[in-house]
Write a protein that holds these residues in place. Sequence first.
Motif, mmCIF file in Angstrom:
data_model
loop_
_atom_site.group_PDB
_atom_site.id
_atom_site.type_symbol
_atom_site.label_atom_id
_atom_site.label_comp_id
_atom_site.label_asym_id
_atom_site.label_seq_id
_atom_site.Cartn_x
_atom_site.Cartn_y
_atom_site.Cartn_z
ATOM 1 N N MET A 251 0.850 -1.193 0.000
ATOM 2 C CA MET A 251 0.000 0.000 0.000
ATOM 3 C C MET A 251 0.886 1.244 0.000
ATOM 4 O O MET A 251 1.781 1.360 0.834
ATOM 5 N N CYS B 94 1.278 3.856 3.291
ATOM 6 C CA CYS B 94 1.313 3.192 4.602
ATOM 7 C C CYS B 94 2.748 3.196 5.135
ATOM 8 O O CYS B 94 3.666 2.702 4.477
ATOM 9 N N CYS C 114 4.317 -0.291 5.411
ATOM 10 C CA CYS C 114 4.666 -0.833 4.094
ATOM 11 C C CYS C 114 5.977 -0.208 3.588
ATOM 12 O O CYS C 114 6.775 -0.879 2.924
ATOM 13 N N HIS D 123 0.324 -6.097 3.504
ATOM 14 C CA HIS D 123 -0.521 -5.093 4.171
ATOM 15 C C HIS D 123 -1.903 -5.659 4.508
ATOM 16 O O HIS D 123 -2.634 -6.092 3.627
ATOM 17 N N HIS E 285 -1.807 -0.658 9.630
ATOM 18 C CA HIS E 285 -1.140 -1.846 9.073
ATOM 19 C C HIS E 285 -0.965 -2.763 10.275
ATOM 20 O O HIS E 285 -0.324 -2.364 11.268
#
Length: 114
Positions: free
Chosen positions: A1, A4, A7, A46, A98
């Motif tokens: 993502m 994020c 991530c 994610h 997340h």
Amino acid sequence: MTDCLFCKFVSGEIPVNPVYEDDSVLAFNDINPQAPVHFLVIPKIHFRNLTDAAESDPELVGSLLATGARIAKELGISDSGYRVVLNANEDAGQTVFHLHAHFLGKRKFLWPPG
Ligand code: AMP
Ligand code: ZN
């Protein structure tokens, strides 16, 4: 993502100092520790939170927790005790969307939690 934070840790876009890493999981220290030991374990894939991950990949949830337990043992907090926290959505105070499990140790924790 793309938007994020965690991530970005996984992709390397933002550097992180891992406590542990394998093909599916990454662990690192919390930037705002709530205990002398406070690390987070995240899946490399994610998921917004436990609800989504449990629906899509329950085995990953198990391995996330098992990995955290192994790290806790290596860091020497298993015998004294540790708290595992998974905040899901607003009432729990989730701020990073997340999935992550908090592992906290080397102090006493209240029960019930506040
Ligand atoms: P939660 O409230 O369960 O969503 O927890 C998110 C956690 O991520 C908090 O304990 C934050 O301190 C932690 N956190 C936020 N940004 C970072 C960062 N850059 N590195 C490490 N931990 C972070
Ligand atoms: Zn993410």
